[in-house]
Write a protein that holds these residues in place. Structure first.
Motif, short mmCIF file in Angstrom:
data_model
loop_
_atom_site.label_atom_id
_atom_site.label_comp_id
_atom_site.label_asym_id
_atom_site.label_seq_id
_atom_site.Cartn_x
_atom_site.Cartn_y
_atom_site.Cartn_z
N GLU A 1 0.87 -1.18 0.00
CA GLU A 1 0.00 0.00 0.00
C GLU A 1 0.91 1.23 0.00
N HIS B 1 2.79 -0.10 3.41
CA HIS B 1 2.54 -1.35 4.13
C HIS B 1 2.83 -2.53 3.21
N ARG C 1 -3.70 -0.97 14.23
CA ARG C 1 -2.95 -0.12 13.30
C ARG C 1 -1.62 0.32 13.88
#
Ligand code: ADP
Ligand code: MG
Length: 698
Positions: A193, A320, A435
């Protein structure tokens, strides 16, 4: 309207084109090379080259290039045209198998970290047939590895391919032990990502700090930053939407599976995620994506910032790395299975990752270490510099039950004995979203979140693949010799949990209490900066592991060490020099001008009416005068700190001096300048302010 299904991959020499343009024999041998790494003979290469050339020319290409990833972190290319003179003075378009397989760029200007003396300038590039050739502009790009004449890897692709091979070797050993006789190979896959900022080109051009360093070195916070949390997943502005549409079109033409796009937390920040694919291809795609993001932005009057920390005070950008391993017949080895045997196999692979991440925390940290990423890690916007694994409560409960041979208190109360009783089926959704964890299990993959937005994903995946290969090697060595497979398996899983459970942490990774517990109680590593982390690349255990799996030679490891630290030093020195120049040549004169005008205004007013106090003018001029003195002094201190770097005996010492002095001097200088900014009228300020930059894209 053009249909996506019609133009997807239209600029890629992919399987469809190969099938259509190659003879069955040539196609089959190429396929064997791609899938199984079989050697390719020159005859086949000649046919592939001819087909590639014809196809590329039909798409408007005039040149070809070996596209490679030197240790600068970006891609490199040197274009050659297809033209070859014919005896009658005309030209023909030519491209041979030899040119496809091997190139010899003058490599002397690429960093080699001592691997290649400049007099041996030649390096060579070698075709990587596992990543499709593609067209960029008018050039056929052939993905290649880049090596010195002595055969040492001068790039990121070579070790990445080696790490995939190591993982394949060890994972296959495990699969055979579990009775799998059909899998031909095991590969890791990645879905990265990618976060980025968009600002207007017009404002970018007015900021020397952005132009020279990719980030703002000055800038007071505007009244509004990201406090309202109104940008994340917010409606996408029309100008940004146009950009994303254009970007998607480019990515799809290049066969890149762009899937999701959304606004991120900071104003002007966005994200794009493709569908995951084989690590090697994902790496090439991510490099190309970063490049296309920047070229497409220019067409829209925008600039795409990939820097990890373009703006202080709002979130920076990361990447990510969603990672999993699977077999050629599509079994995801990180997916909990249906049967006890599948579950035992899953648990073994899970344990291999746990052991790998604990044993090689340092290598994972090192893989993401850059001057830019140091700004994010541990700053409450990205994971801390401490590596830990999030597993979720359910999976953690299963591991705890196995560790103590106690009944698992989950959905079905079963005493867990691997390979005998049925393990509880894990509910994927309970591996909920944390997260703040650097390394989170998300149902059937791991998400490593420490990467910076501009990092090549190669580095992370080299380390991850190798470290997991090493765990699997240890397991396979033991299991292949075991008299009782199930007992040995059980014992080994239990041992891994006991030895490595310290790395598992399901709580809030941003919490200071966690950092204290992690380092003081659990003994986890906390390398806050690049100079703290990098020396551990040379730790014996790391060198041994990387050499044992043939990922790097010792010289190659040393070269990575040198180059990473060199990059760190160069980056900060360029930033410091840019700061010095901006402070002296732009900020000081601007503040002086404003102060002088204020003083003149006060004088004029007093001439008109001596009883006027002119308190605003007087006080501001006083404050500004103190600040200009401060700016001048801090600039000089920074300059002195930079001069001292000449005394450093080597790059290691220089990096430590930068960490301990230059960076502090830079933040001190910034602080006084930012103070002056908020006292100075906007018209006088020499470049666009944070508010303009962050909210400037209409
Ligand atoms: P989130 O933001 O919730 O983490 P995204 O959809 O933005 O999710 O990104 C998830 C990424 O993980 C995508 O690139 C996706 O293709 C990738 N992914 C999904 N499954 C796997 C898998 N098995 N292996 C590797 N990557 C995967
Ligand atoms: Mg994610």
């Amino acid at each position: 309207m053009e249909k996506i299904t019609d133009y997807f991959g239209s600029l890629v020499f992919d399987d469809r084109v190969m099938k259509a343009t190659l003879s069955a024999d040539v196609y089959n041998s190429l396929k064997k090379t791609i899938d199984e790494g079989a050697n390719l003979d020159l005859g086949v290469a000649n046919s592939v080259a001819a087909a590639m050339k014809d196809w590329a020319i039909s798409k408007g290409a005039t040149h070809f290039t070996h596209w490679f990833q030197p240790l600068t972190g970006i891609t490199a290319e040197k274009h050659d045209s297809f033209i070859t003179p014919a005896p009658d003075g005309s030209v023909i378009m030519d491209f041979s198998g030899k040119e496809l397989i091997k190139g010899e760029p003058d490599a002397s200007s690429f960093p080699s970290g001592g691997l290649r003396a400049t007099f041996e300038a030649r390096g060579y590039t070698a075709w990587d047939p596992t990543s499709y050739a593609f067209i960029k502009g008018k050039t056929l790009c052939i993905p290649t590895a880049f090596c010195s004449y002595g055969g040492e890897a001068l790039d990121k692709k070579t070790p990445l391919l080696r790490s995939m091979e190591a993982l394949n070797r060890q994972a296959l050993r495990i699969l055979r032990l579990f009775g799998n006789t059909t899998a031909k190979y095991v590969r890791s896959s990645v879905g990265p990502e990618q976060e980025y900022f968009l600002i207007t080109k017009e404002m970018y051009d007015q900021r020397p700090d952005l132009r020279f360093t990719g980030r703002t070195l000055f800038g007071a916070m505007p009244p509004k930053g990201q406090q309202m949390d109104d940008h994340y997943f917010g409606a996408i502005k029309p100008k940004v939407a146009e950009y994303m549409e254009d970007l998607n079109h480019e990515l799809w033409q290049h066969g890149i599976l762009a899937k999701t796009e959304h606004n991120e937390v900071a104003p002007a920040q966005h994200e794009m995620a493709p569908i995951y694919t084989t690590t090697n291809v994902a790496t090439d795609h991510n490099q190309l994506t970063m490049e296309l993001m920047q070229t497409v932005a220019k067409r829209h009057g925008l600039v795409c910032l990939l820097h990890e920390k373009p703006f202080a005070g709002v979130n920076g950008s990361g990447k990510h790395n969603n990672w999993s391993i699977s077999t050629d017949d599509g079994i995801n080895l990180l997916s909990p299975g249906e049967t006890p045997y599948e579950n035992a196999q899953f648990l073994l692979f899970l344990c291999a990752v746990i052991k790998a991440v604990d044993d090689y925390q340092d290598l994972l940290r090192i893989a993401v270490a850059t001057a830019a990423n140091d700004h994010r890690l541990g700053a409450n916007e990205a994971p801390p510099a401490v590596v830990s694994i999030f597993l979720g409560d359910e999976l953690s409960g299963v591991l705890e039950a196995i560790e103590h041979d106690s009944p698992y208190e989950g959905v079905e109360k079963t005493k867990i004995k691997l390979g005998v009783s049925v393990l509880p089926r894990f509910n994927r959704d309970t591996t909920d979203r944390n997260r703040t964890s650097p390394f989170a299990f998300t149902g059937n993959k791991f998400e490593f979140r420490m990467l910076g937005s501009s990092n090549s994903i190669a580095c992370t995946n080299i380390m991850l693949n190798s470290a997991v290969a090493e765990s699997l090697r240890v397991y396979a060595d033991r299991l292949e010799k075991a008299e009782n497979f199930e007992a040995a398996l059980h014992e080994m899983i239990q041992k891994t949990i006991k030895d490595h459970k310290r790395i598992i942490f399901n709580g809030n990774g941003y919490d200071d209490a966690w950092i204290k517990e992690a380092t003081e109680v659990r003994g986890l590593l906390n390398y806050k900066t690049t100079p703290d982390a990098l020396p551990h690349l040379l730790d014996q255990k790391n060198v041994d592991m990387l050499m044992q799996h043939k990922i790097y030679t010792e010289a190659e490891i040393r070269s990575r060490y040198e180059i990473t630290l060199e990059n760190y030093c160069k980056t900060v020195v360029i930033e410091a020099n840019t700061m010095r120049d901006i402070a002296r040549m732009q900020i000081l004169p601007a503040v002086e001008r404003f102060a002088t005008d204020l003083a003149a205004a006060a004088m004029t007013k007093k001439q008109m009416d001596p009883s006027l106090e002119c308190a605003y003018e007087t006080q501001t001029v006083r404050k500004l005068s103190a600040l200009t003195d401060g700016i001048a002094m801090k600039t000089q201190e920074l300059e002195l700190a930079l001069l001292k770097l000449a005394d450093a005996a080597d790059i290691t010492e220089e990096s430590v001096m930068i960490r301990d002095s230059v960076l502090d001097k830079m933040s001190e200088l910034r602080m006084v300048c930012d103070e002056a900014e908020v006292l100075t009228a906007k018209d006088y300020w020499p470049f666009p302010k944070y508010g303009d930059l962050l909210f400037g894209v209409g």
